[in-house]
Motif scaffolding. Structure first.
Motif, PDB file in Angstrom:
ATOM      1  N   UNK A 194       0.856  -1.183   0.000  1.00 30.99           N
ATOM      2  CA  UNK A 194       0.000   0.000   0.000  1.00 30.99           C
ATOM      3  C   UNK A 194       0.893   1.234   0.000  1.00 30.99           C
ATOM      4  N   UNK A 195       0.619   2.141  -0.881  1.00 31.20           N
ATOM      5  CA  UNK A 195       1.382   3.388  -0.959  1.00 31.20           C
ATOM      6  C   UNK A 195       2.885   3.107  -0.773  1.00 31.20           C
ATOM      7  N   UNK A 196       3.389   2.202  -1.570  1.00 30.02           N
ATOM      8  CA  UNK A 196       4.794   1.803  -1.450  1.00 30.02           C
ATOM      9  C   UNK A 196       5.724   2.969  -1.782  1.00 30.02           C
ATOM     10  N   UNK A 197       5.169   4.001  -2.421  1.00 27.73           N
ATOM     11  CA  UNK A 197       5.933   5.225  -2.704  1.00 27.73           C
ATOM     12  C   UNK A 197       6.021   6.133  -1.475  1.00 27.73           C
ATOM     13  N   UNK A 198       5.277   5.794  -0.407  1.00 30.04           N
ATOM     14  CA  UNK A 198       5.221   6.647   0.777  1.00 30.04           C
ATOM     15  C   UNK A 198       5.289   5.807   2.040  1.00 30.04           C
ATOM     16  N   UNK A 199       4.193   5.772   2.806  1.00 29.46           N
ATOM     17  CA  UNK A 199       4.222   5.066   4.097  1.00 29.46           C
ATOM     18  C   UNK A 199       4.536   3.577   3.960  1.00 29.46           C
ATOM     19  N   UNK A 200       4.363   3.029   2.770  1.00 30.11           N
ATOM     20  CA  UNK A 200       4.622   1.595   2.577  1.00 30.11           C
ATOM     21  C   UNK A 200       6.061   1.279   2.251  1.00 30.11           C
ATOM     22  N   UNK A 201       6.987   2.260   2.384  1.00 30.30           N
ATOM     23  CA  UNK A 201       8.400   1.932   2.184  1.00 30.30           C
ATOM     24  C   UNK A 201       9.204   2.968   1.418  1.00 30.30           C
ATOM     25  N   UNK A 202       8.556   4.068   0.999  1.00 28.64           N
ATOM     26  CA  UNK A 202       9.273   5.125   0.268  1.00 28.64           C
ATOM     27  C   UNK A 202      10.103   4.586  -0.903  1.00 28.64           C
ATOM     28  N   UNK A 203       9.498   3.702  -1.674  1.00 31.69           N
ATOM     29  CA  UNK A 203      10.245   3.044  -2.761  1.00 31.69           C
ATOM     30  C   UNK A 203      10.168   3.840  -4.060  1.00 31.69           C
ATOM     31  N   UNK A 204      11.115   3.566  -4.934  1.00 31.26           N
ATOM     32  CA  UNK A 204      11.022   4.107  -6.296  1.00 31.26           C
ATOM     33  C   UNK A 204      10.151   3.139  -7.105  1.00 31.26           C
ATOM     34  N   UNK A 205       9.580   3.609  -8.217  1.00 33.66           N
ATOM     35  CA  UNK A 205       8.732   2.700  -8.998  1.00 33.66           C
ATOM     36  C   UNK A 205       9.502   1.507  -9.565  1.00 33.66           C
ATOM     37  N   UNK A 206      10.778   1.710  -9.884  1.00 39.09           N
ATOM     38  CA  UNK A 206      11.570   0.588 -10.411  1.00 39.09           C
ATOM     39  C   UNK A 206      11.759  -0.478  -9.339  1.00 39.09           C
ATOM     40  N   UNK A 207      12.129  -0.026  -8.139  1.00 41.28           N
ATOM     41  CA  UNK A 207      12.361  -0.977  -7.051  1.00 41.28           C
ATOM     42  C   UNK A 207      11.065  -1.702  -6.719  1.00 41.28           C
ATOM     43  N   UNK A 208       9.967  -0.924  -6.626  1.00 36.70           N
ATOM     44  CA  UNK A 208       8.682  -1.556  -6.290  1.00 36.70           C
ATOM     45  C   UNK A 208       8.272  -2.577  -7.359  1.00 36.70           C
ATOM     46  N   UNK A 209       8.510  -2.249  -8.634  1.00 35.42           N
ATOM     47  CA  UNK A 209       8.116  -3.174  -9.707  1.00 35.42           C
ATOM     48  C   UNK A 209       8.755  -4.543  -9.498  1.00 35.42           C
ATOM     49  N   UNK A 210      10.042  -4.537  -9.167  1.00 32.41           N
ATOM     50  CA  UNK A 210      10.741  -5.814  -8.946  1.00 32.41           C
ATOM     51  C   UNK A 210      10.161  -6.542  -7.739  1.00 32.41           C
ATOM     52  N   UNK A 211       9.940  -5.759  -6.678  1.00 31.28           N
ATOM     53  CA  UNK A 211       9.402  -6.355  -5.462  1.00 31.28           C
ATOM     54  C   UNK A 211       8.009  -6.930  -5.729  1.00 31.28           C
ATOM     55  N   UNK A 212       7.221  -6.168  -6.490  1.00 35.50           N
ATOM     56  CA  UNK A 212       5.869  -6.630  -6.813  1.00 35.50           C
ATOM     57  C   UNK A 212       5.947  -7.975  -7.539  1.00 35.50           C
TER      58      UNK A 212
END
Ligand code: AHR
Length: 513
Positions: A194-212
């Motif tokens: 949830x809101x991985x760009x903010x409270x869910x981990x302050x991730x970049x979209x590239x990093x989140x994509x891999x994690x997803x």
């Protein structure tokens, strides 16, 4: 045939534009329509935040407040009356620090934790997976679970899915049985972060994509429980997030979320829920209308990677966000709810309907006692807010066919700014009834709307209206029905012409048969 229909519509619009009396001009093609309005657009969101779960739903089995297995009956009944199709839980920001194993087994033995996001209060985990799924069963609603990506692990998420949905012999399925539940539940909707760009981990979209992609791989389908995996989407107008995540991970997901809140002022001073002047009201409506642009633009990006619209846009957090009510815990996000909120809700739901080829789910934040709640409680008391009544009126659109409309609206003006005064949506249900929902956002002027119905013979018309004397009227425990629905008599039919007089600041639902 198609060209003939287009010419007919252009002619009708031209006739409308030379009329001085009525500039609001609506044409409904009642014999057309290809898109089903997914009932999940009318979904809700409840987080472990303030008095949403505790006090809002959960009072415990020993409470004097009437309850079924600890869940208050009045709230369940009210939500059933608006046919709540799905409920998202346990967060929000809370989801990314929630460890589901803390919320199973004997309640007295469950560990306590700090709810760091929301007021630093102690979370005793008495409401966990079994309680949530019982709540959904009592309401006959589909669960939507948000899994912890921010502070959890792939193993933890994959075991949760196994615990909930696996039918055979396995450590997690056996643990579930040990905790009193023999059969697996059906849980299709799973959010991955949830809101991985903010409270869910302050991730970049590239990093989140891999994690997803990593997490989604281990989010398994068991038996006929086919998961609908929802990736974390953008914050408002962050189009780069959508672009990157769709490019990198689009083919691994079934849904991509979008969060957008209507904040009248700014995040420092958001504005009061009940005390506002007309300029602030106008800004609220102007900002809420931005939802249409957001869906269009994020949708265009999604179209490039997914032209067949396989991936649903899931607007799993939306609604108004004001300053908390004076004297309440700032971390609890408790706000009142006025006729302004009802106008906001009506406009957004009409927008979602209009985009129902891409928007497959939306979740208002948050059902009880938090943000734009549909219900407020105070111990044993409970009231329905003006926003509740919008969902009550609009439930007729659930799973109906969206009807194509052509509409030109009068303008509502403030200073040198103007917005459409009227918002509209039309659908046809399985029994052939046509429903039209209309919002007049203008707080001062009534709106006359001349409607041409193409391809329908209508004999009966009835309607309901939500309005009140003042735009900031709201319901209190002393006066719980100050803002509520009443029968509407302002629509007249003559052959295929429907003329409607919409009072100022109102939401209307018409049923044509
Ligand atoms: O709804 C309140 C919060 O708003 C949610 O926890 C979070 O996802 C969003 O920022």
């Amino acid at each position: 045939m198609r060209r003939l229909r287009t010419c007919q519509i252009i002619l009708l619009l031209l006739i409308g534009s030379v009329s001085v009396q009525a500039q609001n001009r609506l044409i409904i093609e009642a014999d057309r329509g290809e898109t089903t309005i997914n009932r999940h657009i009318y979904g809700h969101f409840s987080e472990h935040l303030g008095r949403c779960i505790y006090g809002g739903y959960w009072v415990g089995e020993d409470s004097s407040i009437p309850n079924t297995r600890g869940i208050r009956n009045d709230v369940v009944e009210a939500l059933k009356d608006i046919r709540i199709p799905n409920l998202r839980w346990p967060g929000g920001c809370f989801a990314d620090e929630y460890h589901w194993m803390d919320g199973i087994g004997p309640r007295a033995e469950r560990p306590k934790m700090i709810n760091t996001h929301w007021g630093g209060v102690v979370e005793d985990n008495s409401f966990g997976t079994h309680e949530f799924l019982d709540l959904c069963a009592q309401m006959d609603t589909e669960p939507y679970i948000s899994a912890n990506v921010g502070s959890g692990t792939v193993e933890e998420m994959s075991k949760w899915i196994e615990y909930v949905t696996f039918d055979g012999e396995s450590p997690m399925a056996n643990l579930r049985r040990q905790n009193g539940r023999e059969e697996p539940w059906k849980v299709k909707f799973w959010g991955i972060g949830n809101e991985s760009w903010g409270c869910g981990g302050n991730m970049t979209p590239d990093y989140y994509s891999d994690l997803y992609r990593h997490y989604a791989t281990f989010a398994r389908n068991y038996g006929d429980n086919h998961l609908y995996r929802i990736a974390c989407g953008a914050n408002g107008g962050d189009y780069n997030w959508t672009e990157t995540v769709m490019k990198n991970a689009g083919r691994h997901m079934q849904g991509l979320s979008l969060h957008y809140y209507t904040v009248p002022k700014d995040w420092g001073d958001k504005g009061s829920a009940t005390i506002f002047d007309e300029a602030e009201y106008f800004t609220t409506i102007e900002k809420t209308l931005f939802m249409d642009e957001l869906i269009t633009k994020h949708g265009e990006i999604m179209d490039r990677y997914d032209p067949r619209k396989r991936v649903g846009m899931i607007i799993d957090e939306w609604g108004t966000w004001y300053n908390v009510e004076p004297g309440t815990n700032p971390g609890f996000l408790y706000q009142q709810n006025t006729l302004r909120d009802a106008i906001v809700a009506g406009i957004n739901l009409n927008i979602f309907n209009a985009h129902s080829d891409r928007v497959q789910m939306a979740n208002l934040a948050q059902t009880v006692n938090v943000l734009q709640a549909v219900m407020l409680t105070d111990e044993e008391k409970m009231l329905m807010t003006p926003t509740y009544w919008v969902f009550y009126l609009y439930k007729v659109h659930q799973d109906a066919t969206l009807l194509p409309i052509s509409f030109t609206s009068n303008k509502y003006r403030q200073g040198d700014k103007e917005i459409d005064a009227v918002s509209v949506s039309a659908s046809k249900d399985a029994s052939g009834k046509i429903h039209i929902t209309l919002v007049n956002a203008d707080p001062n002027q009534e709106q006359q709307i001349n409607t041409q119905l193409i391809g329908a013979t209508v004999k009966n018309i009835k309607g309901q209206i939500l309005t009140s004397e003042q735009i900031n009227d709201y319901n209190t425990f002393e006066q719980p029905s100050k803002v509520t629905v009443n029968d509407f008599k302002g629509a007249k039919l003559s052959n295929s012409n429907l003329s409607v007089v919409l009072p100022s600041k109102s939401v209307v639902m018409l049923e044509l048969q």
